[in-house]
Design a protein around this motif. Structure first.
Motif, PDB file in Angstrom:
ATOM      1  N   GLY A 110       0.785  -1.232   0.000  1.00 28.04           N
ATOM      2  CA  GLY A 110       0.000   0.000   0.000  1.00 28.04           C
ATOM      3  C   GLY A 110       0.818   1.284   0.000  1.00 28.04           C
ATOM      4  N   TYR A 111       2.133   1.163  -0.143  1.00 31.26           N
ATOM      5  CA  TYR A 111       2.981   2.360  -0.137  1.00 31.26           C
ATOM      6  C   TYR A 111       2.613   3.250  -1.323  1.00 31.26           C
ATOM      7  CZ  TYR A 111       7.403   4.883   0.899  1.00 31.26           C
ATOM      8  OH  TYR A 111       8.355   5.815   1.247  1.00 31.26           O
ATOM      9  N   CYS A 112       2.398   2.658  -2.494  1.00 30.00           N
ATOM     10  CA  CYS A 112       2.064   3.427  -3.695  1.00 30.00           C
ATOM     11  C   CYS A 112       0.753   4.200  -3.503  1.00 30.00           C
ATOM     12  CB  CYS A 112       1.979   2.501  -4.910  1.00 30.00           C
ATOM     13  SG  CYS A 112       0.826   1.129  -4.739  1.00 30.00           S
ATOM     14  N   ASN A 136      -0.057   2.522  11.408  1.00 27.24           N
ATOM     15  CA  ASN A 136      -1.204   2.722  10.545  1.00 27.24           C
ATOM     16  C   ASN A 136      -0.914   2.328   9.095  1.00 27.24           C
ATOM     17  OD1 ASN A 136      -3.748   3.523   9.903  1.00 27.24           O
ATOM     18  ND2 ASN A 136      -3.295   5.718   9.879  1.00 27.24           N
ATOM     19  N   VAL A 137       0.297   2.596   8.600  1.00 20.99           N
ATOM     20  CA  VAL A 137       0.604   2.255   7.200  1.00 20.99           C
ATOM     21  C   VAL A 137       0.946   0.789   7.009  1.00 20.99           C
ATOM     22  CG1 VAL A 137       1.398   4.549   6.495  1.00 20.99           C
ATOM     23  CG2 VAL A 137       3.062   2.902   7.324  1.00 20.99           C
ATOM     24  N   CYS A 138       1.416   0.125   8.054  1.00 21.08           N
ATOM     25  CA  CYS A 138       1.882  -1.261   7.854  1.00 21.08           C
ATOM     26  C   CYS A 138       0.715  -2.212   7.639  1.00 21.08           C
ATOM     27  CB  CYS A 138       2.728  -1.744   9.026  1.00 21.08           C
ATOM     28  SG  CYS A 138       3.347  -3.409   8.718  1.00 21.08           S
ATOM     29  N   LYS A 139       0.655  -2.799   6.427  1.00 21.22           N
ATOM     30  CA  LYS A 139      -0.436  -3.716   6.094  1.00 21.22           C
ATOM     31  C   LYS A 139      -0.194  -5.108   6.657  1.00 21.22           C
ATOM     32  CE  LYS A 139      -2.643  -1.107   2.874  1.00 21.22           C
ATOM     33  NZ  LYS A 139      -4.060  -0.758   2.872  1.00 21.22           N
ATOM     34  N   CYS A 174       8.959  -3.200   2.835  1.00 17.58           N
ATOM     35  CA  CYS A 174       8.391  -2.278   1.842  1.00 17.58           C
ATOM     36  C   CYS A 174       8.875  -0.854   2.059  1.00 17.58           C
ATOM     37  CB  CYS A 174       6.867  -2.335   1.842  1.00 17.58           C
ATOM     38  SG  CYS A 174       6.093  -1.501   3.255  1.00 17.58           S
ATOM     39  N   TYR A 175       9.446  -0.560   3.212  1.00 18.66           N
ATOM     40  CA  TYR A 175       9.996   0.744   3.570  1.00 18.66           C
ATOM     41  C   TYR A 175       8.944   1.807   3.879  1.00 18.66           C
ATOM     42  CZ  TYR A 175      14.833  -0.505   2.273  1.00 18.66           C
ATOM     43  OH  TYR A 175      16.078  -1.079   2.201  1.00 18.66           O
ATOM     44  N   ALA A 176       7.651   1.492   3.762  1.00 12.32           N
ATOM     45  CA  ALA A 176       6.632   2.532   3.913  1.00 12.32           C
ATOM     46  C   ALA A 176       6.719   3.191   5.292  1.00 12.32           C
ATOM     47  CB  ALA A 176       5.242   1.959   3.664  1.00 12.32           C
TER      48      ALA A 176
END
Lengths: 299, 293
Positions: A108-110, B83-86, B107-109
């Motif tokens: 979901g980064y994109c 929150n961003v980590c899926k 993923c580095y997010a």
């Protein structure tokens, strides 16, 4: 006693593939009859259904994780998505950015960085889970992983959880789990909650090497295990070596099974070895008796 | 064209224990008698090729995946990371950020979206790559650490390294993991041709069908080798004929092969019909490669 206290989960593993894991698990499933729920956790190469003949009674879709997708009409072709994707899943083809389902890991980064909100995440269908009646009347939970789907570990967990809740509901004494080869996520997933692991090995250098690795994983979870040496007469020296290893690590030696074409013959007829007149039948019956003893002693 | 691209062949199977390792090691050793060959063991969970390929150990290098490490002093507990980590690999527990490295996909997010740069990515060892040489044969083994669950990052890294460092070796064999899930796809994706090793039993056929579907989805040309031919039934051959899948060789069921294998010996020098099969396979591959160029 509550049902959870009498339920025992037995996982059949091997490390190396093709040692006879599924043939043994299916034989035990036949011997256990309706006292067990069967779980096929080798979701990447499921085979036990060929011997237990489940009826695929109930089917449900299994969703796990997500997939990113680009709305082309909203996309301004800025390329930020491709820049942040660590999985090389986004490529620029004919003036469009496209996401490959095969490569996308659903992080979901994109979606987060897209300035025009042109990227949406979708639930990813990863396979099917089936709840069946086997030919011996027991309930079996099995699955089929979609081709090239991720998350085999999570599908294994879904199969196991379903098997567990059925076993509790129907007050079954055992869950027999056919595991996958290797030591990765499907194997680790199949070990959660297990009471006993049956290791099936063969007297080859590869067999012993892989047995040691899978046993190291089991030890981390502190699960008791027993070992069957299949095709023991193929290499007696290696068989002795395996027995030393078992002794050293206090792994219960369950049986030596000879290299017998009867297994393949039975399989060709869609049967387990315990449904034939092979003398190996008695040996497998002893294994099942011993495993039950082991679990009871421990408790 | 400046340089000839190497011909990369994946040796895979649906079902385990059908003879991938047997075939990979014997084919590699036999080929290397006459030409420069690379063998890569990508069955990272249970690598076995090293048992059969001796050679001199030239180097061992640690392999890493990148995972975020929480920097408590910089963190303002804003909650963006969890929150961003899926994958639920970064979780806020009270005033503490826990990182579950086995769930992290690198993923580095979380790291790059953290406004305080409080989650820098750090190396975490997931396996080892070793290199051995024996005459014309170069052998790379990729080995996953015990209790590391994710085989895929290590397989990707191994492919990248081979692309960078061994592009001059014209013939490259990749021994793949069993099954049809993500590790096999990661292993086969970066190759030009896939050999599926199977056996003529119901399990062999069932898993072959799954493997053919998987490899077809990757769009790779493929061929089948039937090992332990003679046991079971003829269903695998009928299936291949019906679906126009080339059968490169049939290796007869032979206890002698199993005995050699159990002792960690290469078989082609001891069992003549294996050498014949290897020659057939190489002839087929050379012709196929010629046609693809």
């Amino acid at each position: 006693m509550k049902p959870t206290e009498i339920m025992n989960e037995i996982v059949v593993l091997s490390g190396k593939g093709g040692t006879g894991k599924t043939s043994i698990a299916a034989s035990l499933a036949v011997l256990a009859g309706n006292s067990a729920v069967i779980a096929d956790c080798d979701v990447g190469a499921a085979n036990i259904h060929l011997l237990l003949k489940p009826d695929f009674g109930k089917t449900f879709e299994f969703y796990s994780g997500e997939l990113a997708s680009i709305h082309q009409e909203l996309c301004t072709v800025c390329g930020k998505c491709a820049e942040v994707c660590r999985f090389k899943a986004i490529s620029f083809i004919d003036d469009h950015y496209l996401i490959s389902d095969l490569d996308c890991e659903g992080c979901g980064y994109c979606e987060r960085v897209c300035p025009t909100h042109a990227i949406a995440m979708y639930e990813r269908k990863s396979g099917h889970v089936y709840i069946s009646k086997t030919k011996v009347g027991s309930t079996m939970v099995h699955a089929r992983l979609d081709i090239s789907a991720e998350n085999s570990g999570k599908l294994v967990a879904a199969v196991k959880n379903e098997a567990k809740s059925i076993a509790i509901k129907e007050d079954k004494q055992f869950i027999i789990v056919d595991g996958s080869p290797g030591i990765g996520c499907p194997v680790v997933s199949s070990l959660s909650g297990a009471n006993y692991v049956i290791l099936v090995t063969e007297p080859t250098l590869s067999g012993l090497h892989d047995l040691k690795r899978v046993h190291a994983v089991i030890s981390r979870f502190r699960i008791q295990s027993g070992c069957i040496i299949n095709k023991f007469d193929l290499n007696l020296e290696k068989t002795v070596e395996i027995k030393h290893f078992l002794e050293e690590l206090q792994i219960h030696h369950l049986a030596d099974i000879s290299y017998d074409i009867a297994f393949t013959q039975a399989m060709t007829e869609g049967k387990t070895i315990v449904e034939t007149s092979s003398p190996l039948k008695q040996l497998i019956e002893e294994v099942w008796y011993n495993v039950k003893e082991q679990i009871i002693i421990k408790k | 064209m400046t340089e000839k691209k190497p011909f990369k062949i994946a040796i895979a199977s649906g079902k385990g224990g059908t003879g991938k390792t047997l075939l990979s090691t014997n084919l590699a050793a036999y080929l290397s008698q006459t030409r420069s060959t690379l063998l890569v063991d990508l069955d990272v969970e249970e690598p076995n090729d090293f048992i059969f390929i001796k050679g001199t150990l030239e180097s061992v290098s640690d392999q890493y995946k990148m995972i975020p490490e929480w920097g408590e002093d910089k963190c303002t507990l804003c909650g963006i990371c969890s929150n961003v980590c899926k994958y639920h690999a970064v979780v806020q527990l009270g005033t503490f950020i826990a990182v579950f490295k086995e769930l992290c996909h690198s993923c580095y997010a979380c790291s790059e979206l953290c406004p305080e740069l409080a989650l820098p990515m750090q190396k975490h060892k997931i396996g080892e790559l070793s290199k051995r040489s024996d005459g014309h044969l170069t052998f790379i083994e990729s080995r996953l650490e015990i209790c590391e669950e994710q085989a895929v990052p290590l397989i990707h890294q191994t492919h990248n390294l081979v692309d960078e460092d061994y592009n001059k070796i014209p013939f490259q064999l990749f021994d793949c993991p069993p099954g049809t899930s993500c590790p096999v796809i990661a292993a086969a994706k970066n190759t030009d041709y896939v050999i599926l090793v199977t056996e003529s039993t119901p399990f062999g056929l069932n898993d072959l069908k799954l493997a053919v579907e998987t490899i077809s989805k990757l769009g790779k040309p493929l061929g089948v080798i039937i090992n332990r031919h003679g046991i079971g039934n003829n269903d695998v051959e009928s299936y291949c004929a019906h679906n126009q899948i080339p059968v490169l060789a049939k290796i007869p069921f032979d206890r002698q092969i199993a005995k050699c294998y159990s002792k960690g010996e290469l078989v082609y020098a001891k069992v003549e019909h294996v050498e014949t099969s290897l020659r057939q396979i190489i002839k087929y591959l050379d012709e196929t490669h010629g046609n693809h160029e």
